[in-house]
Design an enzyme around this catalytic site. Structure first.
Site, PDB file in Angstrom:
ATOM      1  N   SER A 109       0.777  -1.149   0.000  1.00 35.00           N
ATOM      2  CA  SER A 109       0.105   0.101   0.069  1.00 35.00           C
ATOM      3  C   SER A 109       1.024   1.329  -0.085  1.00 35.00           C
ATOM      4  O   SER A 109       0.262   2.380  -0.121  1.00 35.00           O
ATOM      5  CB  SER A 109      -1.028   0.064   1.066  1.00 35.00           C
ATOM      6  OG  SER A 109      -1.936  -1.078   1.102  1.00 35.00           O
ATOM      7  N   GLY A 114      -4.349  -2.029  -0.787  1.00 36.74           N
ATOM      8  CA  GLY A 114      -3.577  -1.790  -2.131  1.00 36.74           C
ATOM      9  C   GLY A 114      -3.270  -0.241  -1.962  1.00 36.74           C
ATOM     10  O   GLY A 114      -3.558   0.569  -1.221  1.00 36.74           O
ATOM     11  N   CYS A 162      -9.414  -1.819   3.726  1.00 37.42           N
ATOM     12  CA  CYS A 162      -8.665  -0.745   2.904  1.00 37.42           C
ATOM     13  C   CYS A 162      -8.966  -0.245   1.683  1.00 37.42           C
ATOM     14  O   CYS A 162     -10.250   0.145   1.177  1.00 37.42           O
ATOM     15  CB  CYS A 162      -7.197  -0.969   3.120  1.00 37.42           C
ATOM     16  SG  CYS A 162      -6.459   0.721   3.431  1.00 37.42           S
ATOM     17  N   GLN A 173     -12.719   0.924  -0.320  1.00 37.21           N
ATOM     18  CA  GLN A 173     -12.875   2.040  -0.973  1.00 37.21           C
ATOM     19  C   GLN A 173     -13.376   1.641  -2.469  1.00 37.21           C
ATOM     20  O   GLN A 173     -14.267   2.338  -2.902  1.00 37.21           O
ATOM     21  CB  GLN A 173     -11.691   2.990  -1.165  1.00 37.21           C
ATOM     22  CG  GLN A 173     -11.139   3.431   0.271  1.00 37.21           C
ATOM     23  CD  GLN A 173      -9.614   3.770   0.020  1.00 37.21           C
ATOM     24  OE1 GLN A 173      -9.110   3.852  -0.853  1.00 37.21           O
ATOM     25  NE2 GLN A 173      -9.052   4.191   1.181  1.00 37.21           N
ATOM     26  N   HIS A 179      -7.221  -2.196   9.287  1.00 39.30           N
ATOM     27  CA  HIS A 179      -6.371  -3.559   9.057  1.00 39.30           C
ATOM     28  C   HIS A 179      -6.692  -4.375  10.231  1.00 39.30           C
ATOM     29  O   HIS A 179      -5.691  -4.396  11.197  1.00 39.30           O
ATOM     30  CB  HIS A 179      -4.841  -2.917   8.713  1.00 39.30           C
ATOM     31  CG  HIS A 179      -4.559  -2.338   7.550  1.00 39.30           C
ATOM     32  ND1 HIS A 179      -4.518  -2.853   6.251  1.00 39.30           N
ATOM     33  CD2 HIS A 179      -4.690  -0.920   7.368  1.00 39.30           C
ATOM     34  CE1 HIS A 179      -4.300  -2.050   5.384  1.00 39.30           C
ATOM     35  NE2 HIS A 179      -4.553  -0.832   6.001  1.00 39.30           N
ATOM     36  N   GLU A 188      -5.632  -7.374   9.952  1.00 39.88           N
ATOM     37  CA  GLU A 188      -4.443  -8.278  10.217  1.00 39.88           C
ATOM     38  C   GLU A 188      -3.354  -7.574  11.033  1.00 39.88           C
ATOM     39  O   GLU A 188      -2.449  -8.059  11.037  1.00 39.88           O
ATOM     40  CB  GLU A 188      -4.109  -8.473   8.510  1.00 39.88           C
ATOM     41  CG  GLU A 188      -3.264  -7.421   7.864  1.00 39.88           C
ATOM     42  CD  GLU A 188      -4.178  -6.240   7.415  1.00 39.88           C
ATOM     43  OE1 GLU A 188      -5.481  -6.308   7.603  1.00 39.88           O
ATOM     44  OE2 GLU A 188      -3.766  -5.331   6.526  1.00 39.88           O
TER      45      GLU A 188
END
Lengths: 370, 586
Positions: free
Chosen positions: A49, A232, A259, A263, A344, A346
């Site tokens: 990202s 990304g 993320c 969007q 996030h 993760e």
């Protein structure tokens, strides 16, 4: 100790910082952003990202624990350049295999330390994210500044193309995915962080990663129980092909967007995204789960956000809210089994408070089958 | 969830006399909490036996009792005042212990006083080492191998099983009083007997030694909605074996990867939930094996502590104030961040500077005391300093100790090499200065590490400081002319650079003057002439991400940025100071 190798960081507005080169020799251009996480520079460097960006760490001592073989978030670093106040000369940790300086040099990354990163952060907070250039070869900051001004902007640029995988692959690499007995998840790789794949695999999923340009038909041909739209880099509005794919997948399969994936869902629902002044990059943002009232401390890394009120027909429902600036942190589709979050779950780096969201997604798969 | 309306009057217990191990930090926390509660309209009854505190000033509480902090006396106060609630977590160990006694004698039930902040069960689970160990094991966390003894015979048998070195800790005492590390059976018998005598319940624990492991602390807060935040991480420079109060400590933790830090954070959250501290702050100590990363939970204080006072000042997050408000029913997201005012308290501070705490010893006043540092606290005070880097904060903290040092300067005479090695291996107040000797004498980083077990990252920072000082000293001749402005421009520029680097590493003007054999005024004048001035940066809880409304500053020396002129996109930010900017594609 006078700088061994001088380097310059110049912002688009003409602010120039002189520092010390601590990575490869050369020049790098990108959008300057700051990250407020104290730990986790290895994960940040390797997070796709960050493609297109020069990342400055607000915590002054970086590199203390070196680089290890386990904590990378992709196969290589993606930041355009790296800015620090003080880069550690040694790596002190039982897992470390090399110093940060050695790693930066080995990957041909331009990096600078000795920069007043607080002054830099204040500038970015006040004036917004802007283009920047980093050079170890240009002694004249004015010349570097001219090149910064000519460098391309990241708004409107499809950076996903640069970071997505070239061919589909299974996770974990080496055939472990086939043995798993959990749901089959197709991950659309817009720049996926490995910890998303690790998190899915840890819950028993059969994980198949496909390139960003994969068509909806190809995704559905894999008979997935669910599709994960990954994180990304860059401007979601530039990834028009992905928006079309997602629109074709809607109603066919449950989806989780993370993320950039979130969007892109916002755009697929017919809504709009906008660029934040200086983005959210760090590991301490409070997010409220609107349904339960619980607050999670979250990892964030985004410059763009979804404008929920732009989604027509009330198709998107707010599920998570950023308590710092009230921006949208999560939504679900009003009728379809589609959920998404801007932050996030993760982590990597950052707190684990939101890990349970993967489990929640799996529960959604169950109900979709029933 | 708004504040509780079923309580109106709250009893707060102070920490009593100032002794080694319990000083003004509890006055700081207690005063902050009393103010916060009165702000909310609660009536405060305060008990403290020490009138020489800020909290006993008349405006802090509605009724102040300067009486002994004993269960008998407090029961009488309860009888007269009839408070609805007792907040026991602000007065250190003294307040917690007396609260347990009050509950056990039935005084709280008799007068219908509810405990807020921490329940009796939570206090017992945290304070009673046996229960603590069982609780930790029940949630899958590891503690050092240990068991308990109530007689010297039991203790000796146990030590035989665990082996030496082992750690002896009495249950229910203050500041580790009566504890110690035993390396052989003679030492063991002495320490065990003392521990049994000092323990409130005549019980000691005997533990596997984790001496030399890395030591960390996390400050955790929880509200009644079960939201948990970690306010601050602290790493001890002195490894396990030296009491935290006697250690040089640093915030934030410096040598943990994110993976290890998050594992520790997860453990801390598990601990506060398992112990059952429903509202307020706790301090949790961890040991990490330097070669394997094995993580052990050492102990937990279900109350504000010495470290929470430090963490508050280090981050700008007022732990005692917030803990008091959580105790009366607020949740973290209902409270504002004290510094930014705009963002909520349900977040984790992130800092963009380094905080170093250095203990102050006064062995000259206790000539018969053993100056070797161990798990019983011996320091009488501390300084805390903030800098952008560890060396800068470290030198500032040393300067504040009032031990006639202008920074990390040499003091003990050069000992012979074998004596130096001994001095490094044994933690004392002077070890810090022997470390400096070791680096100037050319001992390798690895050798110093094996002698001290101080993490190599800290050692390298310190070694670099010594090397830099040698460079500064070597420049004495060139500096002479430059300081007086008689050298050529190139030399002046180089001298200015050197001075700026020295300032950013925390050297004081006086310290530099000594190295350059001149006086402080000369260095200062040259510094001003070269425009080398401190920046005053904010402690803002958020690393500059948001605007701070509370003025809390530290000084530091940074290399200023240049402005190349022209406009660039300068107007872009100025036109819309805080609004999100729509993307042209949306």
């Amino acid at each position: 100790m006078s700088p061994a190798r001088p380097a310059w960081l110049v912002l688009e507005d003409g602010t120039a910082f002189k520092g010390r080169a601590v990575g490869a020799d050369g020049e790098a251009f990108g959008e300057a952003v700051f990250n407020t996480a104290i730990t986790g520079y290895q994960e940040i460097l390797t997070d796709p990202s960050y493609a297109g960006q020069i990342v400055a760490m607000t915590y002054p001592h970086i590199g203390n624990y070196g680089i290890n073989p386990e904590d990378g978030e992709s196969r290589r670093p993606w930041v355009e350049g790296f800015v620090m106040r003080d880069c550690s000369p040694i790596a002190s940790n039982f897992r470390a295999q090399e110093t940060l300086q050695a790693y930066l040099t080995r990957h041909d990354l331009v990096a600078i330390d000795g920069v007043d990163t607080r002054a830099l952060t204040l500038r970015l907070r006040e004036r917004g994210s802007m283009k920047a250039g980093l050079s170890t070869t240009e002694p004249d900051p004015h010349a570097l500044w001219r090149r910064v001004q000519q460098a391309p902007d990241i708004v409107g640029v499809d950076l996903v193309r640069r970071v997505t995988c070239e061919a589909p692959y299974d996770w974990p690499p080496g055939g472990g995915a086939a043995a798993a007995e959990g749901p089959a998840i197709v991950v659309m790789d817009f720049g996926v962080k490995h910890n998303i794949l690790r998190s899915l695999a840890a819950l028993g999923a059969r994980v198949h990663v496909v390139p960003a340009s994969t068509s909806a038909e190809e995704v559905l041909a894999r008979r997935p129980d669910g599709v994960l739209l990954s994180n990304g880099p860059g401007d979601p509005a530039a990834v028009t092909y992905a928006v079309k794919t997602i629109q074709r997948l809607m109603g066919q399969v449950p989806m989780l967007g993370i993320c950039l994936g979130h969007q892109l869902l916002g755009l697929a629902f017919g809504g709009a995204t906008f660029k934040l002044k200086f983005g959210h990059h760090g590991g301490n943002h409070p997010v409220k789960d609107v349904a339960t009232g619980k607050v999670e401390i979250t990892t964030q890394n985004h410059n763009f956000a979804v404008r929920l009120d732009s989604v027509p027909h009330g198709a998107a429902v707010l599920t998570h809210l950023n308590l710092n600036d009230q921006t949208v942190e999560g939504m679900r589709h009003a009728t379809l089994p589609i959920v998404s979050i801007q932050y996030h779950p993760e982590a990597a780096p950052g707190p684990h408070d939101a890990r349970h969201l993967f489990q929640r997604f799996f529960e959604l798969l169950g109900t979709a089958h029933a | 969830m708004p504040k509780r309306t079923d309580i109106k009057k709250i009893l707060v217990i102070g920490s009593g006399p100032i002794v080694i191990g319990q000083a003004c930090e509890f006055d700081y926390s207690g005063t902050q909490a009393c103010k916060a509660l009165r702000e909310e309209g609660f009536s405060i009854v305060l008990v403290n036996s020490n009138p020489a505190t800020i909290m006993t000033d008349p405006e802090t509480a509605d009724a102040t009792y300067i009486e002994p902090i004993t269960a008998e006396v407090i029961e009488q106060i309860i009888e007269v005042e009839r408070p609805d609630a007792l907040l026991p977590t602000l007065g250190g160990q003294t307040a917690l212990n007396v609260t347990v006694q009050l509950a056990e004698r039935g005084a709280l039930d008799k007068y219908g006083v509810v405990l807020i902040g921490a329940s009796l069960e939570a206090i017992r689970r945290a304070e009673d080492r046996e229960r603590f160990k069982h609780t930790m094991e029940s949630v899958g966390l590891e503690v050092p191998k240990a068991d308990f003894a109530r007689t010297l015979e039991e203790a000796k048998a146990l030590a035989g099983r665990i082996g030496f070195p082992c750690v002896v800790r009495p249950s229910f005492t203050l500041g580790g009083t009566g504890g110690g590390v035993a390396y052989n059976s003679e030492e063991f018998e002495r320490i065990a007997q003392l521990g049994l005598d000092l323990s409130m319940i005549r019980e000691i624990s005997i533990e596997e030694s984790v001496v030399g492991w890395k030591e960390f602390e996390l400050e955790v807060m929880r509200d009644r909605m079960d939201n948990v935040v970690v306010v601050c991480s602290i790493e001890n420079v002195d490894p396990m074996g030296v009491h935290t109060g006697d250690s040089i400590t640093v915030a934030p933790a410096q040598t943990l990867t994110d993976r290890e830090y998050q594992e520790m954070r997860d453990a801390a959250i598990t601990v506060i939930r398992a112990i059952g501290v429903e509202t307020g702050g706790s301090n949790i100590q961890f040991a990490v094996h330097p070669d394997t990363g094995r993580l052990l939970v050492i102990e937990m204080n279900p109350r504000v502590s010495r470290s929470s006072a430090l963490a508050s000042k280090a981050t700008g997050f007022p732990i005692a104030k917030i803990a008091a408000k959580l105790a009366v029913g607020y949740t973290l997201d209902e409270l504002a961040n004290d510094i930014t005012k705009q963002t909520p308290a349900s977040f984790e501070p992130t800092i963009d500077y380094v905080v170093v705490k250095v203990p102050r010893f006064a062995f000259e006043k206790f000539p018969t005391a053993d100056p070797t540092l161990g798990i019983q606290m011996k320091s009488v005070g501390e300084t805390m300093a903030i800098g952008r880097t560890f060396p800068e904060a470290f030198q500032k903290a040393l300067r504040g100790l009032e031990i006639k040092k202008d920074g990390w300067e040499l003091s003990p005479p050069v000992p012979p090499p074998d004596v130096l090695r001994q001095k490094l291996a044994s933690p004392t107040a002077e070890r810090l200065f022997y470390l400096r000797r070791a680096f100037s004498a050319g001992l390798s980083l690895d050798e110093v590490y094996h002698l001290t077990k101080i993490d190599r990252w800290f050692l390298r920072q310190l070694a670099d400081l010594v090397a830099f000082e040698e460079q500064v000293t070597a420049a004495q001749e060139q500096m002479g002319a430059c300081l007086h402005g008689t050298a050529d421009t190139a030399a002046q520029t180089a001298a200015g650079e050197l001075l700026r680097h020295a300032k950013s590493r925390g050297f004081s003007d006086r310290q530099l003057a000594k190295l350059w054999q001149t006086d402080e005024e000369t260095v200062r004048r040259a510094r001003l002439r070269w425009g080398i001035l401190p920046s005053y940066y904010l402690v803002d809880t958020c690393a500059a991400e948001f605007e701070a409304k509370t003025p809390y500053y530290y000084s530091t020396y940074e290399t200023p940025a240049l402005s190349l002129g022209g406009t660039g996109r300068e107007t872009r930010g100025a036109a819309t100071p805080s609004l999100p900017r729509p993307s042209p594609h949306s």
